[in-house]
Scaffold this motif. Structure first.
Motif, PDB file in Angstrom:
ATOM      1  N   GLU A  60       0.871  -1.105   0.128  1.00 21.11           N
ATOM      2  CA  GLU A  60      -0.253  -0.502  -0.260  1.00 21.11           C
ATOM      3  C   GLU A  60       0.332   1.482   0.161  1.00 21.11           C
ATOM      4  O   GLU A  60       0.534   2.331  -0.516  1.00 21.11           O
ATOM      5  CB  GLU A  60      -0.895  -0.158   1.365  1.00 21.11           C
ATOM      6  N   VAL A  61       1.890   1.386   0.860  1.00 23.89           N
ATOM      7  CA  VAL A  61       2.598   2.280   0.617  1.00 23.89           C
ATOM      8  C   VAL A  61       3.557   2.756  -0.309  1.00 23.89           C
ATOM      9  O   VAL A  61       3.834   3.693  -1.364  1.00 23.89           O
ATOM     10  CB  VAL A  61       3.970   2.197   1.578  1.00 23.89           C
ATOM     11  N   ALA A  62       3.792   1.402  -1.704  1.00 23.31           N
ATOM     12  CA  ALA A  62       4.716   1.603  -2.468  1.00 23.31           C
ATOM     13  C   ALA A  62       3.242   2.168  -3.573  1.00 23.31           C
ATOM     14  O   ALA A  62       4.231   2.877  -4.777  1.00 23.31           O
ATOM     15  CB  ALA A  62       5.081   0.040  -2.696  1.00 23.31           C
ATOM     16  N   ASP A  63       2.753   1.669  -3.692  1.00 24.33           N
ATOM     17  CA  ASP A  63       1.567   2.139  -4.566  1.00 24.33           C
ATOM     18  C   ASP A  63       1.710   3.790  -4.019  1.00 24.33           C
ATOM     19  O   ASP A  63       1.166   4.492  -5.321  1.00 24.33           O
ATOM     20  CB  ASP A  63       0.090   1.640  -4.492  1.00 24.33           C
ATOM     21  N   ALA A  64       0.898   3.884  -3.183  1.00 24.15           N
ATOM     22  CA  ALA A  64       0.931   5.363  -2.801  1.00 24.15           C
ATOM     23  C   ALA A  64       2.473   6.138  -3.252  1.00 24.15           C
ATOM     24  O   ALA A  64       1.739   7.838  -3.427  1.00 24.15           O
ATOM     25  CB  ALA A  64       0.830   5.803  -1.571  1.00 24.15           C
ATOM     26  N   TRP A  65       3.262   5.395  -3.078  1.00 22.64           N
ATOM     27  CA  TRP A  65       4.678   6.446  -3.819  1.00 22.64           C
ATOM     28  C   TRP A  65       5.088   6.444  -4.731  1.00 22.64           C
ATOM     29  O   TRP A  65       4.956   8.115  -5.401  1.00 22.64           O
ATOM     30  CB  TRP A  65       5.972   5.775  -2.713  1.00 22.64           C
ATOM     31  N   ALA A  66       4.376   5.693  -5.516  1.00 28.85           N
ATOM     32  CA  ALA A  66       4.427   5.833  -7.276  1.00 28.85           C
ATOM     33  C   ALA A  66       3.175   6.620  -7.803  1.00 28.85           C
ATOM     34  O   ALA A  66       3.184   6.905  -8.695  1.00 28.85           O
ATOM     35  CB  ALA A  66       3.791   3.747  -7.681  1.00 28.85           C
ATOM     36  N   ALA A  67       2.301   6.703  -7.198  1.00 27.09           N
ATOM     37  CA  ALA A  67       0.860   7.165  -7.424  1.00 27.09           C
ATOM     38  C   ALA A  67       1.213   9.186  -7.214  1.00 27.09           C
ATOM     39  O   ALA A  67       0.746   9.837  -8.092  1.00 27.09           O
ATOM     40  CB  ALA A  67      -0.252   6.821  -7.091  1.00 27.09           C
ATOM     41  N   ALA A  68       2.273   9.451  -6.349  1.00 23.23           N
ATOM     42  CA  ALA A  68       2.130  10.777  -5.880  1.00 23.23           C
ATOM     43  C   ALA A  68       3.821  11.754  -6.364  1.00 23.23           C
ATOM     44  O   ALA A  68       3.775  12.185  -6.414  1.00 23.23           O
ATOM     45  CB  ALA A  68       2.391  10.326  -4.293  1.00 23.23           C
ATOM     46  N   CYS A  69       4.713  10.028  -6.902  1.00 20.61           N
ATOM     47  CA  CYS A  69       5.506  11.101  -7.230  1.00 20.61           C
ATOM     48  C   CYS A  69       5.582  11.350  -9.063  1.00 20.61           C
ATOM     49  O   CYS A  69       4.816  10.772 -10.084  1.00 20.61           O
ATOM     50  CB  CYS A  69       6.942   9.418  -7.647  1.00 20.61           C
ATOM     51  N   PRO A  70       5.615  12.929  -9.038  1.00 20.25           N
ATOM     52  CA  PRO A  70       6.297  13.077 -10.350  1.00 20.25           C
ATOM     53  C   PRO A  70       7.075  12.397 -11.692  1.00 20.25           C
ATOM     54  O   PRO A  70       8.346  11.857 -10.992  1.00 20.25           O
ATOM     55  CB  PRO A  70       6.554  14.876 -10.332  1.00 20.25           C
ATOM     56  N   ASP A  71       7.123  12.733 -12.610  1.00 18.77           N
ATOM     57  CA  ASP A  71       8.031  12.379 -13.740  1.00 18.77           C
ATOM     58  C   ASP A  71       9.451  13.046 -13.175  1.00 18.77           C
ATOM     59  O   ASP A  71       9.361  13.955 -12.799  1.00 18.77           O
ATOM     60  CB  ASP A  71       8.455  12.593 -15.218  1.00 18.77           C
ATOM     61  N   GLY A  72      10.330  12.108 -13.111  1.00 18.25           N
ATOM     62  CA  GLY A  72      11.608  12.466 -13.220  1.00 18.25           C
ATOM     63  C   GLY A  72      12.338  12.862 -11.405  1.00 18.25           C
ATOM     64  O   GLY A  72      13.116  12.782 -11.095  1.00 18.25           O
ATOM     65  N   PHE A  73      11.039  12.313 -10.145  1.00 23.40           N
ATOM     66  CA  PHE A  73      11.555  12.488  -8.812  1.00 23.40           C
ATOM     67  C   PHE A  73      12.325  10.809  -9.154  1.00 23.40           C
ATOM     68  O   PHE A  73      10.532  10.080  -9.201  1.00 23.40           O
ATOM     69  CB  PHE A  73      10.269  12.567  -8.702  1.00 23.40           C
ATOM     70  N   GLY A  74      12.400  10.008  -8.828  1.00 20.71           N
ATOM     71  CA  GLY A  74      12.862   8.703  -8.470  1.00 20.71           C
ATOM     72  C   GLY A  74      12.330   8.336  -7.237  1.00 20.71           C
ATOM     73  O   GLY A  74      11.721   8.690  -6.447  1.00 20.71           O
ATOM     74  N   LEU A  75      12.393   6.807  -7.032  1.00 25.68           N
ATOM     75  CA  LEU A  75      11.197   5.915  -6.562  1.00 25.68           C
ATOM     76  C   LEU A  75      12.297   4.802  -6.661  1.00 25.68           C
ATOM     77  O   LEU A  75      12.187   4.018  -7.497  1.00 25.68           O
ATOM     78  CB  LEU A  75      10.420   5.883  -6.942  1.00 25.68           C
ATOM     79  N   ALA A  76      12.453   4.352  -4.889  1.00 25.80           N
ATOM     80  CA  ALA A  76      12.929   3.040  -4.894  1.00 25.80           C
ATOM     81  C   ALA A  76      12.684   2.071  -3.627  1.00 25.80           C
ATOM     82  O   ALA A  76      12.321   3.246  -2.929  1.00 25.80           O
ATOM     83  CB  ALA A  76      14.770   3.166  -4.650  1.00 25.80           C
ATOM     84  N   LEU A  77      12.201   0.747  -3.585  1.00 25.96           N
ATOM     85  CA  LEU A  77      11.223  -0.088  -2.847  1.00 25.96           C
ATOM     86  C   LEU A  77      12.791  -0.583  -2.158  1.00 25.96           C
ATOM     87  O   LEU A  77      12.556  -1.692  -2.690  1.00 25.96           O
ATOM     88  CB  LEU A  77      10.242  -0.686  -3.772  1.00 25.96           C
ATOM     89  N   HIS A  78      12.580  -0.909  -0.594  1.00 21.27           N
ATOM     90  CA  HIS A  78      13.716  -1.967  -0.606  1.00 21.27           C
ATOM     91  C   HIS A  78      12.093  -3.067  -0.202  1.00 21.27           C
ATOM     92  O   HIS A  78      10.871  -2.527   0.386  1.00 21.27           O
ATOM     93  CB  HIS A  78      13.818  -1.348   1.376  1.00 21.27           C
ATOM     94  N   VAL A  79      12.802  -4.207  -0.092  1.00 19.77           N
ATOM     95  CA  VAL A  79      12.028  -5.156   0.054  1.00 19.77           C
ATOM     96  C   VAL A  79      11.951  -6.520   0.435  1.00 19.77           C
ATOM     97  O   VAL A  79      11.919  -7.575   0.574  1.00 19.77           O
ATOM     98  CB  VAL A  79      11.478  -6.029  -1.891  1.00 19.77           C
ATOM     99  N   GLY A  80      13.274  -5.895   1.173  1.00 18.70           N
ATOM    100  CA  GLY A  80      13.682  -7.280   1.555  1.00 18.70           C
ATOM    101  C   GLY A  80      13.413  -7.287   3.511  1.00 18.70           C
ATOM    102  O   GLY A  80      11.800  -6.411   3.800  1.00 18.70           O
ATOM    103  N   GLY A  81      13.372  -8.719   3.779  1.00 25.78           N
ATOM    104  CA  GLY A  81      12.232  -9.344   5.042  1.00 25.78           C
ATOM    105  C   GLY A  81      12.934 -10.656   5.273  1.00 25.78           C
ATOM    106  O   GLY A  81      13.930 -11.178   4.905  1.00 25.78           O
ATOM    107  N   THR A  82      12.246 -10.897   6.278  1.00 27.90           N
ATOM    108  CA  THR A  82      12.488 -12.840   6.838  1.00 27.90           C
ATOM    109  C   THR A  82      11.667 -13.671   5.934  1.00 27.90           C
ATOM    110  O   THR A  82      11.534 -15.089   6.133  1.00 27.90           O
ATOM    111  CB  THR A  82      12.306 -12.620   8.578  1.00 27.90           C
ATOM    112  N   ASP A  83      10.593 -12.961   5.714  1.00 29.46           N
ATOM    113  CA  ASP A  83       9.992 -14.176   4.584  1.00 29.46           C
ATOM    114  C   ASP A  83       9.970 -14.458   3.314  1.00 29.46           C
ATOM    115  O   ASP A  83       9.403 -13.503   2.790  1.00 29.46           O
ATOM    116  CB  ASP A  83       8.031 -13.969   5.022  1.00 29.46           C
TER     117      ASP A  83
END
Length: 308
Positions: A60-83
């Motif tokens: 949900e956080v990832a989707d909200a950031w992807a929707a809010a970031c304008p063109d030219g503004f970078g987006l990186a997602l950390h996906v690591g975890g224990t599962d």
């Protein structure tokens, strides 16, 4: 801008007063970062309290950031975890929404017993997002990993072709230099805001950190002074970063940093356990520090706007 520093802010997770996820504030986060000279957001990392979020919340956080970031503004997602299944799901989802890169910490709560197994873990993550650059997130203070990131990069260079960078949240700048020598084309993101002047002398030009949510313009001023040869001025301008690191070490760590960033705006809610709630006595230190930081932050932001 007066500096050549590329800044990515490690963003806090947004919660409402009851501690529930509240993604409605993310557009305000984006605008705050853009207006202060940040180039991109590093989301769902340590500052983002990823280990206190469910897989569904991280999506949900990832989707909200992807929707809010304008063109030219970078987006990186950390996906690591224990599962492992959740990690693969998050990696595939990140690729589906078109992020600039994904990142993962090493396995924790028991590290991989061999370097080969750690590399296989990275290959597993990357295999779920094969078209997206992968960043190895080295933060031994949290993961307990004993593997030198230069050794990880050297071992993974052939088997994980998407490996493109390392987020280096450690204090050994000699090791930072060895990472760049371990494989061709690896970018090293400095993850220790409090070491910026020293890292500049090592040629670092890309940074990822929590304090850039509020102090990005100050970091640009530090870098500009350093580039002009005014090293004493650069070190003095950098003082707020070192002061924050010192106070955070004594007043609650990650929870203290989030409370400080809340005071500087926007307010993203109290940190979840184990980093919160921050005791009132420590929170008061964050409030007082924010009062002292507002003037130098405003001055740096005004100077950067004039220089644009």
């Amino acid at each position: 801008m007066t500096s050549r520093l590329e800044i990515w802010a490690a963003t806090p997770a947004p919660f409402d007063p009851e501690g529930r996820l509240d993604v409605s504030v993310i557009p305000e986060q984006v605008e705050r970062l853009r207006s202060s000279g940040v180039h991109g957001a590093f989301v769902n990392g340590t500052t983002g309290e990823f280990s206190a979020l469910s897989t569904a919340e991280r999506r949900e956080v990832a989707d909200a950031w992807a929707a809010a970031c304008p063109d030219g503004f970078g987006l990186a997602l950390h996906v690591g975890g224990t599962d492992p299944a959740g990690v693969r799901e998050l990696a595939a989802h990140a690729e589906s929404i078109g992020v600039d890169y994904i990142a993962t910490v090493a396995p924790y709560y028991g590290e991989a017993p061999t370097l080969e197994l750690l590399v296989r873990y990275l290959a597993m993550v990357s295999g779920s997002a094969p078209g997206t650059p992968l960043c190895y997130y080295h933060i031994p203070s949290m993961t307990g990993s004993s593997y030198a990131p230069s050794a990880v990069v050297a071992a993974a260079a052939e088997t994980v072709p998407a490996l493109s960078s390392v987020k280096f949240t450690d204090g050994d700048l000699g090791e930072l230099d060895r990472i760049r020598e371990a494989a061709v084309g690896i970018t090293v993101f400095l993850g220790r805001d409090e070491l910026l002047p020293a890292a500049l002398s090592f040629g670092v030009r890309v940074v990822v950190g929590s304090l850039f949510n509020s102090l990005a313009a100050v970091a640009h001023q530090v870098t500009g002074a350093y580039d002009r040869g005014e090293h004493e001025l650069a070190f003095e301008l950098h003082r707020p970063f070192r002061e924050i690191a010192d106070l955070a070490a004594r007043h609650g760590g990650l929870g203290f940093v989030k409370e400080l960033l809340n005071e500087l705006g926007p307010d993203l809610g109290r940190p979840r356990p184990p980093w919160g709630p921050v005791p009132d006595v420590d929170r008061a230190v964050a409030v007082e520090l924010a009062k002292r930081l507002r003037a130098p932050i405003a001055a740096a932001e005004a100077a950067e706007r004039t220089a644009e």
